[in-house]
Design a protein around this motif. Sequence first.
Motif, PDB file in Angstrom:
ATOM      1  N   PRO A  59       0.100  11.222  36.694  1.00 25.51           N
ATOM      2  CA  PRO A  59       0.074  10.994  35.250  1.00 25.51           C
ATOM      3  C   PRO A  59      -1.333  10.913  34.665  1.00 25.51           C
ATOM      4  CG  PRO A  59       1.762   9.632  36.259  1.00 25.51           C
ATOM      5  CD  PRO A  59       1.024  10.283  37.380  1.00 25.51           C
ATOM      6  N   ILE A  60      -2.281  10.301  35.392  1.00 23.66           N
ATOM      7  CA  ILE A  60      -3.626  10.146  34.835  1.00 23.66           C
ATOM      8  C   ILE A  60      -4.393  11.467  34.912  1.00 23.66           C
ATOM      9  CG2 ILE A  60      -5.757   8.789  34.893  1.00 23.66           C
ATOM     10  CD1 ILE A  60      -3.112   7.243  34.146  1.00 23.66           C
ATOM     11  N   GLY A  61      -4.195  12.231  35.969  1.00 19.01           N
ATOM     12  CA  GLY A  61      -4.785  13.568  36.034  1.00 19.01           C
ATOM     13  C   GLY A  61      -4.259  14.456  34.917  1.00 19.01           C
ATOM     14  N   ILE A  62      -2.967  14.353  34.652  1.00 12.47           N
ATOM     15  CA  ILE A  62      -2.362  15.127  33.553  1.00 12.47           C
ATOM     16  C   ILE A  62      -2.938  14.673  32.213  1.00 12.47           C
ATOM     17  CG2 ILE A  62      -0.200  15.606  32.322  1.00 12.47           C
ATOM     18  CD1 ILE A  62       1.246  15.326  35.047  1.00 12.47           C
ATOM     19  N   ALA A  63      -3.110  13.352  32.034  1.00 14.14           N
ATOM     20  CA  ALA A  63      -3.685  12.824  30.788  1.00 14.14           C
ATOM     21  C   ALA A  63      -5.088  13.392  30.563  1.00 14.14           C
ATOM     22  CB  ALA A  63      -3.727  11.296  30.831  1.00 14.14           C
ATOM     23  N   CYS A  64      -5.874  13.490  31.636  1.00 11.94           N
ATOM     24  CA  CYS A  64      -7.212  14.089  31.521  1.00 11.94           C
ATOM     25  C   CYS A  64      -7.102  15.553  31.101  1.00 11.94           C
ATOM     26  CB  CYS A  64      -7.955  13.983  32.846  1.00 11.94           C
ATOM     27  SG  CYS A  64      -8.432  12.295  33.303  1.00 11.94           S
ATOM     28  N   GLU A  92      -6.536  16.035  27.395  1.00 11.23           N
ATOM     29  CA  GLU A  92      -7.762  15.856  26.607  1.00 11.23           C
ATOM     30  C   GLU A  92      -8.657  17.086  26.697  1.00 11.23           C
ATOM     31  OE1 GLU A  92      -8.500  13.390  24.523  1.00 11.23           O
ATOM     32  OE2 GLU A  92      -6.589  12.407  24.991  1.00 11.23           O
ATOM     33  N   PHE A  93      -8.766  17.646  27.899  1.00  8.06           N
ATOM     34  CA  PHE A  93      -9.637  18.808  28.099  1.00  8.06           C
ATOM     35  C   PHE A  93      -9.043  20.050  27.428  1.00  8.06           C
ATOM     36  CE2 PHE A  93     -11.062  16.791  32.412  1.00  8.06           C
ATOM     37  CZ  PHE A  93     -11.619  15.717  31.705  1.00  8.06           C
ATOM     38  N   GLU A  94      -7.707  20.127  27.448  1.00  2.00           N
ATOM     39  CA  GLU A  94      -7.001  21.252  26.817  1.00  2.00           C
ATOM     40  C   GLU A  94      -7.297  21.285  25.312  1.00  2.00           C
ATOM     41  OE1 GLU A  94      -4.803  24.576  27.236  1.00  2.00           O
ATOM     42  OE2 GLU A  94      -4.962  23.200  28.938  1.00  2.00           O
ATOM     43  N   LYS A  95      -7.278  20.110  24.679  1.00  4.87           N
ATOM     44  CA  LYS A  95      -7.559  20.031  23.234  1.00  4.87           C
ATOM     45  C   LYS A  95      -8.936  20.592  22.904  1.00  4.87           C
ATOM     46  CE  LYS A  95      -5.206  15.614  22.697  1.00  4.87           C
ATOM     47  NZ  LYS A  95      -5.476  14.171  22.584  1.00  4.87           N
ATOM     48  N   SER A 117       9.194   2.545  28.762  1.00  2.00           N
ATOM     49  CA  SER A 117       8.859   3.972  28.682  1.00  2.00           C
ATOM     50  C   SER A 117       7.648   4.231  27.795  1.00  2.00           C
ATOM     51  CB  SER A 117      10.068   4.777  28.194  1.00  2.00           C
ATOM     52  OG  SER A 117      10.532   4.281  26.963  1.00  2.00           O
ATOM     53  N   GLU A 118       7.509   3.470  26.676  1.00  2.00           N
ATOM     54  CA  GLU A 118       6.367   3.760  25.797  1.00  2.00           C
ATOM     55  C   GLU A 118       5.030   3.434  26.465  1.00  2.00           C
ATOM     56  OE1 GLU A 118       8.090  -0.200  24.141  1.00  2.00           O
ATOM     57  OE2 GLU A 118       8.851   1.687  24.957  1.00  2.00           O
ATOM     58  N   LYS A 119       5.047   2.544  27.452  1.00  2.00           N
ATOM     59  CA  LYS A 119       3.797   2.216  28.147  1.00  2.00           C
ATOM     60  C   LYS A 119       3.461   3.226  29.247  1.00  2.00           C
ATOM     61  CE  LYS A 119       3.688  -2.646  26.989  1.00  2.00           C
ATOM     62  NZ  LYS A 119       3.827  -4.042  27.440  1.00  2.00           N
ATOM     63  N   LEU A 120       4.395   4.129  29.533  1.00  2.00           N
ATOM     64  CA  LEU A 120       4.139   5.207  30.497  1.00  2.00           C
ATOM     65  C   LEU A 120       3.779   6.513  29.789  1.00  2.00           C
ATOM     66  CD1 LEU A 120       7.084   4.592  33.009  1.00  2.00           C
ATOM     67  CD2 LEU A 120       4.718   3.843  33.223  1.00  2.00           C
ATOM     68  N   GLU A 121       3.837   6.491  28.437  1.00  2.00           N
ATOM     69  CA  GLU A 121       3.519   7.693  27.671  1.00  2.00           C
ATOM     70  C   GLU A 121       2.045   8.049  27.789  1.00  2.00           C
ATOM     71  OE1 GLU A 121       6.817   6.921  24.124  1.00  2.00           O
ATOM     72  OE2 GLU A 121       4.675   6.790  23.667  1.00  2.00           O
ATOM     73  N   ILE A 122       1.764   9.340  27.799  1.00  5.47           N
ATOM     74  CA  ILE A 122       0.367   9.777  27.742  1.00  5.47           C
ATOM     75  C   ILE A 122       0.166  10.634  26.499  1.00  5.47           C
ATOM     76  CG2 ILE A 122      -0.219   9.542  30.180  1.00  5.47           C
ATOM     77  CD1 ILE A 122       0.493  12.426  30.645  1.00  5.47           C
ATOM     78  N   ASP A 123      -1.000  10.449  25.881  1.00  5.53           N
ATOM     79  CA  ASP A 123      -1.386  11.206  24.684  1.00  5.53           C
ATOM     80  C   ASP A 123      -0.363  11.079  23.557  1.00  5.53           C
ATOM     81  OD1 ASP A 123      -3.360  12.747  23.442  1.00  5.53           O
ATOM     82  OD2 ASP A 123      -2.209  14.584  23.748  1.00  5.53           O
ATOM     83  N   SER A 124       0.280   9.918  23.449  1.00 12.54           N
ATOM     84  CA  SER A 124       1.250   9.635  22.370  1.00 12.54           C
ATOM     85  C   SER A 124       2.425  10.608  22.329  1.00 12.54           C
ATOM     86  CB  SER A 124       0.553   9.633  20.990  1.00 12.54           C
ATOM     87  OG  SER A 124      -0.495   8.702  20.989  1.00 12.54           O
ATOM     88  N   ILE A 125       2.717  11.256  23.467  1.00  8.92           N
ATOM     89  CA  ILE A 125       3.892  12.138  23.544  1.00  8.92           C
ATOM     90  C   ILE A 125       5.088  11.246  23.890  1.00  8.92           C
ATOM     91  CG2 ILE A 125       4.946  14.064  24.784  1.00  8.92           C
ATOM     92  CD1 ILE A 125       1.983  14.988  25.390  1.00  8.92           C
ATOM     93  N   THR A 139       4.421  21.200  31.450  1.00 13.42           N
ATOM     94  CA  THR A 139       4.836  22.583  31.175  1.00 13.42           C
ATOM     95  C   THR A 139       4.720  22.923  29.695  1.00 13.42           C
ATOM     96  OG1 THR A 139       7.147  21.842  31.089  1.00 13.42           O
ATOM     97  CG2 THR A 139       6.365  22.749  33.170  1.00 13.42           C
ATOM     98  N   SER A 140       5.099  22.006  28.810  1.00 10.50           N
ATOM     99  CA  SER A 140       5.080  22.345  27.376  1.00 10.50           C
ATOM    100  C   SER A 140       3.654  22.452  26.847  1.00 10.50           C
ATOM    101  CB  SER A 140       5.876  21.321  26.553  1.00 10.50           C
ATOM    102  OG  SER A 140       5.326  20.036  26.684  1.00 10.50           O
ATOM    103  N   ASN A 141       2.703  21.791  27.518  1.00  6.29           N
ATOM    104  CA  ASN A 141       1.308  21.899  27.101  1.00  6.29           C
ATOM    105  C   ASN A 141       0.533  22.920  27.931  1.00  6.29           C
ATOM    106  OD1 ASN A 141       0.753  19.667  24.951  1.00  6.29           O
ATOM    107  ND2 ASN A 141       2.053  18.709  26.489  1.00  6.29           N
TER     108      ASN A 141
END
Length: 326
Positions: free
Chosen positions: A17-22, A25-28, A58-66, A89-91
Amino acid sequence: MSMSQHMKDIVIIGGGPIGIACALEFEKRQWDYVILEKGALTNSLFNYPKNMTFFSTSEKLEIDSIPFISKNPKPNRDEALEYYRRVATSNAIHINLYETAEHLTSLKDAFEITTDKAQYRAKKVVLATGFYDIPNTLGVPGEQLPKVTHYYKEAHPYSMQDVIVVGASNSSVDAALEIWRKGGRVTMVIRGASIGERVKYWVRPDIINRIKEGSIKAYYHSEVVEIRPKEVIINTPEGQKVLPNDYVVALTGYKPNFDLLEQAGVSLSNDDIKRPVYNEDTMESDVAGLYLAGVICGGMETHKWFIENSRIHAKLIAAHLDKILT
Protein backbone atom coordinates in the motif's frame (compact mmCIF):
# COMPACT_ATOMS: atom_id res chain seq x y z
CA MET A 1 25.72 0.33 -20.09
CA SER A 2 24.39 -3.20 -20.51
CA MET A 3 21.44 -3.90 -22.80
CA SER A 4 19.13 -4.66 -19.89
CA GLN A 5 19.84 -1.53 -17.83
CA HIS A 6 16.81 0.77 -17.58
CA MET A 7 17.11 4.46 -16.73
CA LYS A 8 14.51 5.87 -14.32
CA ASP A 9 14.03 9.02 -12.30
CA ILE A 10 12.86 6.92 -9.34
CA VAL A 11 12.72 3.24 -8.46
CA ILE A 12 10.30 2.22 -5.69
CA ILE A 13 11.18 -1.11 -4.11
CA GLY A 14 8.05 -2.74 -2.65
CA GLY A 15 4.54 -2.86 -4.09
CA GLY A 16 2.49 -2.74 -0.90
CA PRO A 17 0.00 0.00 0.00
CA ILE A 18 2.75 2.52 0.80
CA GLY A 19 4.70 1.76 -2.38
CA ILE A 20 1.47 2.24 -4.33
CA ALA A 21 0.82 5.53 -2.47
CA CYS A 22 4.26 6.75 -3.58
CA ALA A 23 3.52 5.73 -7.17
CA LEU A 24 0.27 7.73 -7.14
CA GLU A 25 2.16 10.86 -6.09
CA PHE A 26 4.82 10.33 -8.75
CA GLU A 27 2.16 9.59 -11.39
CA LYS A 28 0.53 12.99 -10.74
CA ARG A 29 3.85 14.67 -11.43
CA GLN A 30 4.54 12.56 -14.53
CA TRP A 31 7.89 11.40 -13.18
CA ASP A 32 9.53 8.40 -14.78
CA TYR A 33 9.34 5.70 -12.07
CA VAL A 34 8.74 1.99 -11.62
CA ILE A 35 7.79 -0.19 -8.65
CA LEU A 36 9.72 -3.44 -8.25
CA GLU A 37 7.70 -6.01 -6.28
CA LYS A 38 9.11 -9.46 -5.58
CA GLY A 39 5.69 -11.13 -5.29
CA ALA A 40 2.05 -10.41 -5.97
CA LEU A 41 0.57 -6.92 -5.72
CA THR A 42 0.45 -6.03 -2.00
CA ASN A 43 2.28 -9.29 -1.34
CA SER A 44 2.21 -9.02 2.46
CA LEU A 45 -1.57 -8.54 2.52
CA PHE A 46 -1.93 -11.46 0.12
CA ASN A 47 -0.03 -13.64 2.61
CA TYR A 48 -2.25 -12.62 5.54
CA PRO A 49 -4.70 -15.23 6.88
CA LYS A 50 -7.71 -15.59 4.58
CA ASN A 51 -10.24 -14.50 7.23
CA MET A 52 -8.20 -11.65 8.68
CA THR A 53 -10.04 -8.50 9.78
CA PHE A 54 -8.08 -5.26 10.01
CA PHE A 55 -7.79 -3.25 13.21
CA SER A 56 -8.22 -0.03 11.19
CA THR A 57 -11.45 1.18 9.63
CA SER A 58 -11.57 1.32 5.83
CA GLU A 59 -11.12 5.10 5.61
CA LYS A 60 -7.84 4.82 7.53
CA LEU A 61 -6.54 2.33 4.94
CA GLU A 62 -7.36 4.68 2.04
CA ILE A 63 -4.51 6.13 0.02
CA ASP A 64 -4.62 9.44 -1.85
CA SER A 65 -8.23 10.05 -0.68
CA ILE A 66 -9.53 7.29 -2.99
CA PRO A 67 -12.63 5.92 -1.18
CA PHE A 68 -12.42 2.42 0.30
CA ILE A 69 -15.97 1.09 0.69
CA SER A 70 -16.34 -1.88 3.04
CA LYS A 71 -19.46 -3.84 4.00
CA ASN A 72 -18.23 -3.97 7.59
CA PRO A 73 -16.93 -1.40 10.10
CA LYS A 74 -13.54 -3.14 9.88
CA PRO A 75 -12.59 -4.39 6.40
CA ASN A 76 -11.21 -7.88 5.81
CA ARG A 77 -8.24 -9.13 3.76
CA ASP A 78 -10.23 -9.77 0.57
CA GLU A 79 -11.75 -6.29 0.62
CA ALA A 80 -8.30 -4.73 1.09
CA LEU A 81 -6.84 -6.76 -1.79
CA GLU A 82 -9.72 -5.65 -4.01
CA TYR A 83 -9.26 -2.00 -3.01
CA TYR A 84 -5.50 -1.81 -3.63
CA ARG A 85 -5.85 -3.83 -6.84
CA ARG A 86 -8.41 -1.36 -8.19
CA VAL A 87 -6.33 1.63 -7.11
CA ALA A 88 -3.28 0.19 -8.92
CA THR A 89 -5.10 -0.79 -12.12
CA SER A 90 -7.42 2.22 -12.49
CA ASN A 91 -4.50 4.61 -12.06
CA ALA A 92 -2.28 2.53 -14.38
CA ILE A 93 0.70 2.67 -12.07
CA HIS A 94 3.98 1.28 -13.37
CA ILE A 95 4.74 -1.89 -11.44
CA ASN A 96 6.81 -4.98 -12.21
CA LEU A 97 5.47 -7.91 -10.21
CA TYR A 98 7.49 -11.04 -9.38
CA GLU A 99 10.75 -9.16 -9.82
CA THR A 100 13.10 -9.25 -6.82
CA ALA A 101 15.53 -6.43 -6.06
CA GLU A 102 18.71 -8.24 -5.05
CA HIS A 103 21.36 -5.50 -4.96
CA LEU A 104 21.20 -1.77 -4.30
CA THR A 105 24.36 0.26 -4.85
CA SER A 106 24.76 3.96 -4.13
CA LEU A 107 26.85 5.64 -6.82
CA LYS A 108 28.10 9.24 -6.89
CA ASP A 109 24.88 10.79 -8.16
CA ALA A 110 22.60 7.80 -8.80
CA PHE A 111 21.68 4.30 -7.70
CA GLU A 112 22.11 0.97 -9.38
CA ILE A 113 19.48 -1.68 -8.68
CA THR A 114 20.01 -5.26 -9.81
CA THR A 115 17.03 -7.59 -9.82
CA ASP A 116 16.65 -11.24 -10.75
CA LYS A 117 15.51 -10.05 -14.21
CA ALA A 118 17.18 -6.74 -15.09
CA GLN A 119 19.31 -3.82 -14.02
CA TYR A 120 18.16 -0.26 -13.30
CA ARG A 121 19.87 3.09 -12.91
CA ALA A 122 17.83 5.64 -10.91
CA LYS A 123 18.36 9.18 -9.66
CA LYS A 124 16.37 8.39 -6.50
CA VAL A 125 15.18 5.26 -4.71
CA VAL A 126 12.28 4.70 -2.31
CA LEU A 127 12.52 1.65 -0.05
CA ALA A 128 9.01 0.52 0.96
CA THR A 129 9.79 -3.13 1.58
CA GLY A 130 7.68 -3.83 4.68
CA PHE A 131 8.64 -6.54 7.15
CA TYR A 132 6.75 -9.74 6.39
CA ASP A 133 9.59 -11.59 4.67
CA ILE A 134 11.69 -12.99 7.49
CA PRO A 135 10.03 -14.70 10.48
CA ASN A 136 11.49 -14.37 13.95
CA THR A 137 12.52 -17.96 14.54
CA LEU A 138 12.37 -19.87 17.81
CA GLY A 139 15.91 -21.15 17.42
CA VAL A 140 15.12 -24.62 18.80
CA PRO A 141 15.91 -28.16 17.59
CA GLY A 142 13.23 -29.44 15.21
CA GLU A 143 12.12 -26.02 13.97
CA GLN A 144 12.92 -27.11 10.41
CA LEU A 145 10.43 -30.01 10.54
CA PRO A 146 7.69 -29.73 7.88
CA LYS A 147 5.00 -29.59 10.58
CA VAL A 148 6.29 -26.17 11.73
CA THR A 149 5.08 -22.97 10.05
CA HIS A 150 5.67 -19.27 10.73
CA TYR A 151 2.75 -18.23 8.52
CA TYR A 152 -0.91 -19.03 9.10
CA LYS A 153 -3.38 -19.09 6.20
CA GLU A 154 -6.52 -20.96 7.29
CA ALA A 155 -7.76 -23.37 9.94
CA HIS A 156 -9.06 -26.35 7.95
CA PRO A 157 -5.76 -28.33 7.74
CA TYR A 158 -5.53 -28.29 11.54
CA SER A 159 -8.97 -29.79 12.19
CA MET A 160 -8.82 -32.79 14.59
CA GLN A 161 -5.08 -32.23 15.13
CA ASP A 162 -2.98 -31.36 18.18
CA VAL A 163 -1.78 -27.85 17.41
CA ILE A 164 0.59 -25.62 19.37
CA VAL A 165 0.29 -21.90 18.66
CA VAL A 166 3.32 -19.95 19.86
CA GLY A 167 2.78 -16.30 20.82
CA ALA A 168 0.05 -14.06 22.20
CA SER A 169 -0.22 -11.35 19.53
CA ASN A 170 -3.13 -10.59 17.18
CA SER A 171 -2.02 -13.21 14.66
CA SER A 172 -1.52 -15.91 17.33
CA VAL A 173 -4.89 -15.23 18.94
CA ASP A 174 -6.73 -15.18 15.60
CA ALA A 175 -5.11 -18.49 14.61
CA ALA A 176 -5.82 -20.16 17.98
CA LEU A 177 -9.51 -19.18 17.91
CA GLU A 178 -10.02 -20.15 14.26
CA ILE A 179 -8.29 -23.52 14.64
CA TRP A 180 -10.27 -24.30 17.79
CA ARG A 181 -13.54 -23.38 16.04
CA LYS A 182 -12.66 -25.72 13.16
CA GLY A 183 -12.09 -28.63 15.54
CA GLY A 184 -8.38 -28.43 16.28
CA ARG A 185 -7.05 -29.18 19.78
CA VAL A 186 -5.18 -25.95 20.53
CA THR A 187 -2.47 -25.24 23.09
CA MET A 188 -0.95 -21.76 23.29
CA VAL A 189 2.64 -21.36 24.49
CA ILE A 190 3.13 -17.77 25.69
CA ARG A 191 6.39 -16.24 26.87
CA GLY A 192 4.69 -13.44 28.85
CA ALA A 193 2.18 -13.32 31.67
CA SER A 194 -0.96 -12.70 29.59
CA ILE A 195 -2.55 -12.26 26.18
CA GLY A 196 -0.94 -9.24 24.47
CA GLU A 197 -2.34 -5.80 25.28
CA ARG A 198 -2.36 -4.85 21.58
CA VAL A 199 -4.73 -7.70 20.65
CA LYS A 200 -7.85 -6.35 18.93
CA TYR A 201 -10.24 -5.16 21.63
CA TRP A 202 -13.18 -7.20 20.32
CA VAL A 203 -11.10 -10.42 20.18
CA ARG A 204 -9.21 -10.23 23.48
CA PRO A 205 -12.19 -11.13 25.74
CA ASP A 206 -13.02 -14.06 23.42
CA ILE A 207 -9.59 -15.71 23.77
CA ILE A 208 -9.43 -15.03 27.52
CA ASN A 209 -12.81 -16.70 27.99
CA ARG A 210 -11.88 -19.71 25.83
CA ILE A 211 -8.73 -20.20 27.93
CA LYS A 212 -10.68 -19.71 31.17
CA GLU A 213 -13.25 -22.37 30.26
CA GLY A 214 -10.51 -24.78 29.14
CA SER A 215 -11.47 -24.93 25.46
CA ILE A 216 -7.99 -23.67 24.61
CA LYS A 217 -5.06 -24.62 26.83
CA ALA A 218 -2.51 -21.91 27.59
CA TYR A 219 0.91 -22.06 29.24
CA TYR A 220 2.15 -18.63 30.38
CA HIS A 221 5.78 -17.76 31.21
CA SER A 222 6.62 -20.70 28.96
CA GLU A 223 8.61 -21.45 25.83
CA VAL A 224 9.21 -24.22 23.33
CA VAL A 225 12.60 -25.89 23.78
CA GLU A 226 12.39 -28.78 21.29
CA ILE A 227 10.09 -29.91 18.50
CA ARG A 228 9.87 -33.62 17.64
CA PRO A 229 7.83 -35.41 14.96
CA LYS A 230 4.94 -36.30 17.31
CA GLU A 231 5.55 -34.13 20.40
CA VAL A 232 6.86 -30.81 21.63
CA ILE A 233 8.87 -30.12 24.79
CA ILE A 234 8.15 -26.85 26.58
CA ASN A 235 9.60 -25.19 29.66
CA THR A 236 6.94 -23.93 32.09
CA PRO A 237 7.06 -22.47 35.62
CA GLU A 238 6.03 -25.97 36.80
CA GLY A 239 8.94 -27.58 34.97
CA GLN A 240 9.38 -29.25 31.59
CA LYS A 241 6.34 -30.75 29.86
CA VAL A 242 6.06 -33.07 26.85
CA LEU A 243 2.94 -32.35 24.77
CA PRO A 244 1.49 -34.55 22.01
CA ASN A 245 1.69 -32.56 18.80
CA ASP A 246 0.88 -32.70 15.08
CA TYR A 247 1.57 -29.07 14.09
CA VAL A 248 3.36 -26.01 15.44
CA VAL A 249 2.14 -22.58 14.31
CA ALA A 250 4.88 -20.21 15.51
CA LEU A 251 3.56 -16.68 15.04
CA THR A 252 6.35 -14.83 16.82
CA GLY A 253 6.53 -11.86 14.48
CA TYR A 254 8.64 -10.87 11.51
CA LYS A 255 11.53 -8.57 10.75
CA PRO A 256 12.49 -6.34 7.84
CA ASN A 257 15.09 -7.45 5.35
CA PHE A 258 17.95 -5.10 6.17
CA ASP A 259 20.09 -6.26 3.22
CA LEU A 260 19.24 -3.45 0.80
CA LEU A 261 19.60 -0.79 3.51
CA GLU A 262 23.03 -2.11 4.45
CA GLN A 263 24.17 -2.50 0.82
CA ALA A 264 23.34 1.15 0.14
CA GLY A 265 25.12 2.30 3.32
CA VAL A 266 22.15 3.50 5.39
CA SER A 267 23.10 3.81 9.07
CA LEU A 268 21.18 1.68 11.57
CA SER A 269 20.83 2.38 15.30
CA ASN A 270 23.38 0.60 17.49
CA ASP A 271 20.81 -1.38 19.47
CA ASP A 272 18.52 -4.36 18.92
CA ILE A 273 15.97 -2.16 17.14
CA LYS A 274 18.30 -1.43 14.17
CA ARG A 275 16.25 1.62 13.27
CA PRO A 276 17.47 3.22 10.01
CA VAL A 277 18.52 6.87 10.15
CA TYR A 278 16.22 9.22 8.21
CA ASN A 279 14.81 12.76 8.24
CA GLU A 280 11.24 12.68 9.57
CA ASP A 281 10.25 15.76 7.53
CA THR A 282 11.43 14.42 4.16
CA MET A 283 11.81 10.62 4.77
CA GLU A 284 15.30 10.84 3.20
CA SER A 285 17.83 8.49 4.79
CA ASP A 286 21.40 9.50 5.58
CA VAL A 287 22.26 8.31 2.07
CA ALA A 288 21.31 11.26 -0.16
CA GLY A 289 18.52 10.39 -2.60
CA LEU A 290 17.45 7.20 -0.78
CA TYR A 291 14.05 7.53 0.88
CA LEU A 292 12.26 5.24 3.34
CA ALA A 293 8.51 4.68 3.51
CA GLY A 294 6.26 2.55 5.70
CA VAL A 295 7.15 -0.03 8.30
CA ILE A 296 10.85 -0.25 7.32
CA CYS A 297 11.30 3.07 9.16
CA GLY A 298 10.81 1.37 12.52
CA GLY A 299 13.52 -1.27 12.14
CA MET A 300 12.67 -4.17 14.45
CA GLU A 301 9.82 -2.14 16.00
CA THR A 302 7.46 -3.47 13.35
CA HIS A 303 4.35 -2.41 15.28
CA LYS A 304 5.28 1.28 15.14
CA TRP A 305 4.39 1.99 11.52
CA PHE A 306 1.42 0.60 9.59
CA ILE A 307 -0.77 1.70 6.68
CA GLU A 308 -2.85 4.09 8.75
CA ASN A 309 0.02 6.24 10.03
CA SER A 310 2.54 5.87 7.19
CA ARG A 311 0.28 6.82 4.26
CA ILE A 312 1.65 10.35 4.74
CA HIS A 313 5.19 9.20 3.87
CA ALA A 314 4.38 9.26 0.15
CA LYS A 315 3.37 12.93 0.23
CA LEU A 316 6.42 13.91 2.32
CA ILE A 317 8.76 12.20 -0.16
CA ALA A 318 7.03 13.73 -3.19
CA ALA A 319 7.11 17.21 -1.63
CA HIS A 320 10.86 16.92 -1.08
CA LEU A 321 11.45 15.56 -4.60
CA ASP A 322 9.41 18.46 -6.03
CA LYS A 323 12.34 20.72 -5.19
CA ILE A 324 14.84 18.41 -6.89
CA LEU A 325 13.15 16.79 -9.89
CA THR A 326 11.04 19.68 -11.17
